[in-house]
Design an enzyme around this catalytic site. Structure first.
Site: not given
Length: 278
Positions: A269, A254, A212, A252
């Site tokens: 996240e 990011h 990401h 998660e």
């Protein structure tokens, strides 16, 4: 290597080290917080603060694509915002000292001065979905997620587009290094690097990793967050994987940033900032 987590409610998304603090955007609650515990309510729960950068004026700046604004918080805590239509998302400080942002729904790049003047430059194509943006070789470089390409824009608004070798790569994160620009191909599970003359190389990553964000390093390599596999990855200048740090199943990850002491910070996240000391 050691990993320390700082719990932060509200889905940390972007992260930056600035003004002796580490700041994170809380995309689901319309707030910005710091690892030291300061919390700034934007009085706009649906504003979706996302990408955050250290500005040119003793303040952090961040995109608010939920209410089409660019936010600003001075190091001493003063909160303000500027209207920027087009769903701003990616953000960087340009070579001219202004803030530059991607406008996802407008297929355009925006320029914002610290005084609040806004200029919009069209990319010249529709449905490109510009994502992250960085500065390199005197120009702005950005990922075109739906077009499968890297865009380059001069500060006068002239655009060059470089299609990626892999079809449907879905590039997102981008970061300038000393001899090229690194980017993450979310859908192709690859990292890529483009030089100032437009030469592109792609490097395979672990299967179903979903890279990401990217942070280039001074030695020519980069760090990447692997959103799907919940890990932090390090590549050397040749695109070889030299380290992988698990951050937890479903974490998660990011945004990421590197502070002045060399620690890597990752926004998880699921509710934390992770500090990785090497």
């Amino acid at each position: 290597m050691s990993v320390t987590e700082f719990k932060v409610d509200g889905a940390p998304y972007g992260v930056v080290a600035a003004g002796n603090e580490v700041w994170t955007t809380l995309v689901h609650t319309g707030r910005v917080a710091t690892a030291s515990g300061r919390v700034f309510d934007l009085d706009a729960p649906g504003s979706r603060p996302s990408v955050i950068v250290d500005g040119p004026d003793d303040a952090v700046w961040f995109s608010r694509n939920g209410d089409e604004r660019i936010g600003r918080i001075s190091y001493d805590g003063t909160v303000s915002a500027i209207d920027v239509a087009g769903a701003p998302y990616g953000l960087c400080v340009g070579p001219d000292g202004a803030l530059w942002c991607t406008l996802m729904s407008a297929d355009a790049i925006g320029r914002i001065t610290p005084d609040g003047d806004v200029t919009t430059y069209p990319i010249g194509a529709t449905g490109t979905f510009p994502a992250m943006i960085t500065t390199y070789a005197g120009d702005l470089w950005f990922t075109l997620n739906q077009a499968g390409a890297i865009g380059r824009m001069t500060t006068n608004g002239e655009v060059t587009t470089y299609p990626l070798p892999t079809t449907g790569a879905g590039p997102v994160g981008i970061s300038a290094g000393p001899d090229g620009v690194w980017f993450a191909e979310l859908l192709a599970n690859q990292a890529g690097r483009i030089t100032a003359d437009g030469d592109i190389k792609e490097y395979p990553l672990p299967a179903d990793a979903k890279p990401h964000a990217v942070a280039a390093t001074a030695d020519g390599g980069c760090w990447l967050t692997l959103w799907r596999s919940g890990a932090l990855l390090r590549l050397d200048a040749g695109g070889n994987i030299i380290a992988e740090h698990p951050l937890g199943d479903g974490s998660e990850p990011h945004g990421l940033t590197v502070d002045a002491n060399g620690s890597v910070w990752v926004a998880l996240e699921t509710g934390a900032l992770a500090q990785i000391r090497l």
